[in-house]
Scaffold this active site. Sequence first.
Site, PDB file in Angstrom:
ATOM      1  N   ASN A 211      16.424  -3.693  40.839  1.00  0.00           N
ATOM      2  CA  ASN A 211      15.469  -4.410  41.696  1.00  0.00           C
ATOM      3  C   ASN A 211      16.139  -5.638  42.307  1.00  0.00           C
ATOM      4  O   ASN A 211      17.313  -5.896  42.090  1.00  0.00           O
ATOM      5  CB  ASN A 211      14.222  -4.795  40.886  1.00  0.00           C
ATOM      6  N   LYS A 289      28.561  12.610  38.471  1.00  0.00           N
ATOM      7  CA  LYS A 289      27.985  12.144  39.733  1.00  0.00           C
ATOM      8  C   LYS A 289      27.230  13.282  40.418  1.00  0.00           C
ATOM      9  O   LYS A 289      27.749  14.396  40.553  1.00  0.00           O
ATOM     10  CB  LYS A 289      29.122  11.651  40.638  1.00  0.00           C
TER      11      LYS A 289
END
Length: 409
Positions: A211, A289
């Site tokens: 965030n 990934k």
Amino acid sequence: MNHKRVLLIVGGGVAAYKALALVRLLRKAGIAVRPILTAAGARFVTPLSLSALAEDAVRADLFSLGDEAEMGHIQLSRSADLVLVVPATADLMAKAAHGLADDLASTTLLATDKPVMMAPAMNVRMWLHPATRRNLATLKSDGVTFIGPDEGAMACGEYGPGRMAEPEAIFEAVVAALGADLSPGPLAGRHVLVTAGPTAEPIDPVRVLTNRSSGKQGYAIAGALAVLGARVTLVSGPTALAPPLGVDRLNIETALEMEAACRNALPADAAVCVAAVSDWRPDAAFPLKLKKGTGGPPTVSLVENPDILAGLAAAGPHRPGLVVGFAAETHDLEDNARAKLKRKGCDWIVANDVGGGQAGGGAIMGGDENEVLIIDRQGEERWPRAGKAEVARRLAARIAASLSSGGKI
Ligand code: CTP
């Protein structure tokens, strides 16, 4: 009460060993010391002894990625109330007089906007050399203050002016320059736990769920509590900020790590949860990934993170006497904050409006100002909009008053 901070540059001279005694005197008086060691200084004292006595990491390298990521030299140069050079060698004086900036010490001296004090130490011929005389005059007219040198027998076997002032004399000059009040602060002997910054929850080895929290308010609070004499443990998510002087920082990434670090840091007299903890985390991070073009966008399922504030506020033998939570809201500030106070079981909620409706994020998150409403069981208090440092000072003072009243206020 003392809350002063010194940035100490240790230059390369035999007198560098006296810098260690000075650091002890400063620390004993509660003055925080952030050390910089020049390459030449490191030939005389070890980074290890300097950092052990200063209780802070030694900065040595202008280009060290680790240090620069933690704190650039500009920020470093402003992080104290006074920049002190002990010993100030002829070379360091010459560099400072000419504005040279080819290492961390000289760059810091050029970048600082704080008062600079130097304790010269060098051979008598070097001290009396016209070049040093000129540099001394230049530095004095630039506003640098000097302590010593004394006259006496020197390590090189000569006699005359050039011997560094004794640590006690430098200490007294520093205390006078800082206007430091050496009585202990109202939080002396108290331990306060502060959480700050965002958390980062791994999705795969390269992606995280996080965030916009900058950590600025939490760091300012940790610093303000230390200034009042508290021992502060700052459990911090990833931020670009340097730890405030006198604060023990524990770096974590995820909410689970933050929770464990907080638990291990107990007991504490007070806990202040400023961190913007991710409410959720991917239930399991992908081990490799994620790649495009392999069956469309992946589905990431989330599980709820523990509520660290609620955990700290829960009744138990280790519950801190005062537990403070934050509430960043985009709407219905008071109602949401009041509900949070109840739900989380904390003693105060510091609520702020982070501004809604902007895709770019709230105005306050990441900014330098904050406008807060303090809600406790007695009522509420609205503080005027102010810089985050000022909000931090007020909050630290309120915490100190509450702890010294035994929780009555
Ligand atoms: N907090 C925490 N652990 C969490 C979530 C929040 O310690 N898992 C703390 C924050 O540090 C802050 C307070 O709880 O002090 C409020 O955080 P906030 O994100 O505003 O609250 P939420 O619990 O996420 O509530 P909501 O989803 O209703 O905003």
